[in-house]
Design an enzyme around this catalytic site. Structure first.
Site, short mmCIF file in Angstrom:
data_model
loop_
_atom_site.label_atom_id
_atom_site.label_comp_id
_atom_site.label_asym_id
_atom_site.label_seq_id
_atom_site.Cartn_x
_atom_site.Cartn_y
_atom_site.Cartn_z
N GLU A 1 27.46 23.37 90.48
CA GLU A 1 27.05 24.42 89.56
C GLU A 1 26.82 25.75 90.27
O GLU A 1 27.15 26.82 89.75
CB GLU A 1 25.79 24.01 88.79
CG GLU A 1 26.00 22.84 87.84
CD GLU A 1 27.09 23.10 86.81
OE1 GLU A 1 27.40 24.28 86.55
OE2 GLU A 1 27.64 22.13 86.27
N TYR B 1 21.02 28.77 83.08
CA TYR B 1 22.26 28.01 82.95
C TYR B 1 22.27 26.79 83.87
O TYR B 1 22.50 25.66 83.44
CB TYR B 1 23.49 28.89 83.25
CG TYR B 1 24.68 28.00 83.49
CD1 TYR B 1 25.34 27.42 82.42
CD2 TYR B 1 25.07 27.64 84.78
CE1 TYR B 1 26.38 26.53 82.61
CE2 TYR B 1 26.09 26.75 84.99
CZ TYR B 1 26.74 26.21 83.90
OH TYR B 1 27.75 25.31 84.10
N ASP C 1 26.51 29.81 78.94
CA ASP C 1 27.24 30.63 79.90
C ASP C 1 28.21 31.53 79.14
O ASP C 1 28.14 31.64 77.92
CB ASP C 1 27.98 29.75 80.90
CG ASP C 1 29.12 29.00 80.24
OD1 ASP C 1 29.12 28.87 79.01
OD2 ASP C 1 30.03 28.56 80.96
#
Length: 365
Positions: free
Chosen positions: A39, A122, A140
């Site tokens: 991520e 996020y 996002d």
DNA sequence: AATCCGGGGCA
DNA sequence: TGCCCAGGATT
């Protein structure tokens, strides 16, 4: 299988996902370390660009301990070329923190995750849902775009209130029993189907999509145009000879096309003309013998997308000097020039210099 | 609330 | 060129 109490959007999305899911390496695990690493690598980074970095980083630092104990310079060497290098520094910080404060076990809730350096709303939602099954929706760029289109949300996605509004919408859509599936699905959907240039013709959600129904695909998501604020440096010269001045009509696609202006030299670089000395370098040779005096002028003229730095000079051209043909420009008397359209910048420039004889108190309005 | 941080793909 | 990308930190 088909839970009928899902929102139609969710139903269609998950069905689509079952047929189009991308096979990505970080989906083969529930290890929060690997998921966190992926991520962070993918923040503001396309999958295609981040993928090789992710694989290499996981190979060099297979565990959070190996990353925590690594020399930061080694990490940076492997991050090289990926951009946003504060990500690497925060990655190392968090690795050391998790090892020292959490015994190497990643915190397992959104609220705890978001406290970690480099982990925002996020990324915290992504780890919480993918690794721990918490029903937090990822929001996002994909989600902004998809929800704005599907629900016709007019909120500017750059506005500070936008994240909460879109998160609230997503929260009503995400199935509490399979949040990871939903989050993966919506991002694949944004990448493959509802991309910036969407494939509406083959989209299973198009019939219930507000943007599609209203044929306003191009209107969503609403996003304030980035004020480019290009800096430009305009140097105006009021050339005077025999009660006439040298002017031209602006043409083409540049600003003020169709309006009239004085002789203009634009400094292309970010070099402002600081003095008359520098004028000699830029002025045409035929003006070297003219009498040049600096004028008062608007220092800065703001347009929505340009910031014009303006300086101006008065040039008394000797009568015996023939400069009748300067490309695009023509000589004109003040009475005629007054009738022509001019930019506000030029009007201000004139107003600031009404004392010049050439204007003869006849120019304004 | 506004700015900054980056390299790359694509129309 | 301008926009956008699996955003977050700083001021």
């Amino acid at each position: 299988m088909q839970s009928t109490n899902h929102h139609p959007f969710t139903e269609g999305l998950l069905t689509w996902y079952h047929q189009h899911a991308r096979e990505l390496p970080w989906r083969q695990t529930r290890d929060p370390y690997a998921i966190w690493l992926s991520e962070v690598v993918l923040q503001q980074t396309r999958v295609a660009q981040g993928l090789p970095y992710y694989l290499k980083l996981l190979e060099v630092f297979p565990t959070i301990e190996s990353l925590a104990h690594a020399d930061e310079s080694v990490l940076f060497r492997h991050w090289q070329g990926l951009g946003y290098y504060s990500r690497a520094r925060n990655l190392h910080k968090t690795a050391k923190l998790v090892v020292s404060e959490y015994q190497g076990q990643f915190p397992s809730t959104y609220e705890a995750l978001i406290q970690l350096p480099g982990v925002g709303p996020y990324t915290a939602a992504a780890i919480a849902s993918f690794a721990f099954g918490e029903a937090k929706p990822v929001v996002d760029g994909n989600v902004f775009r998809i929800l704005a289109r599907y629900f016709g949300i007019e909120t500017d996605i750059l506005h500070s209130s936008a994240r909460k509004e879109f998160t609230d919408v997503a929260l009503e859509l995400i199935p509490k029993d399979q949040p990871a599936e939903f989050n993966q699905a919506i991002m694949d959907f944004g990448s493959l189907q509802c991309s910036p240039a969407p494939l509406c013709a083959s989209c299973p959600l198009s019939l219930t999509c507000i943007a599609f129904q209203q044929k306003r695909i191009q209107d969503f998501p609403v996003k304030q145009k980035k004020a480019k604020q290009r800096n430009r440096y305009f140097n105006y010269f009021i050339l005077e000879q025999g009660n006439k001045m040298l002017v031209r009509e602006r043409k083409g696609k540049d600003i003020w096309s169709g309006l009239w202006e004085f002789y203009l030299l634009e400094s292309s670089q970010e070099e402002e003309l600081e003095s008359l000395v520098e004028l000699d370098k830029i002025l045409p040779k035929f003006l070297h013998d003219a009498v040049i005096q600096p004028l008062k002028s608007p220092k800065i003229h703001l347009l929505s997308h340009q910031k014009i730095h303006c300086k101006a000079w008065h040039v008394q051209v000797p009568d015996n000097l023939d400069i009748s043909h300067v490309e695009d420009f023509q000589w004109i008397g003040p009475e005629d020039f007054e009738k022509l359209g001019k930019s506000v910048l030029l009007l201000n420039l004139i107003t600031d210099n009404l004392h010049l004889e050439i204007f003869n108190d006849s120019m304004p309005r």
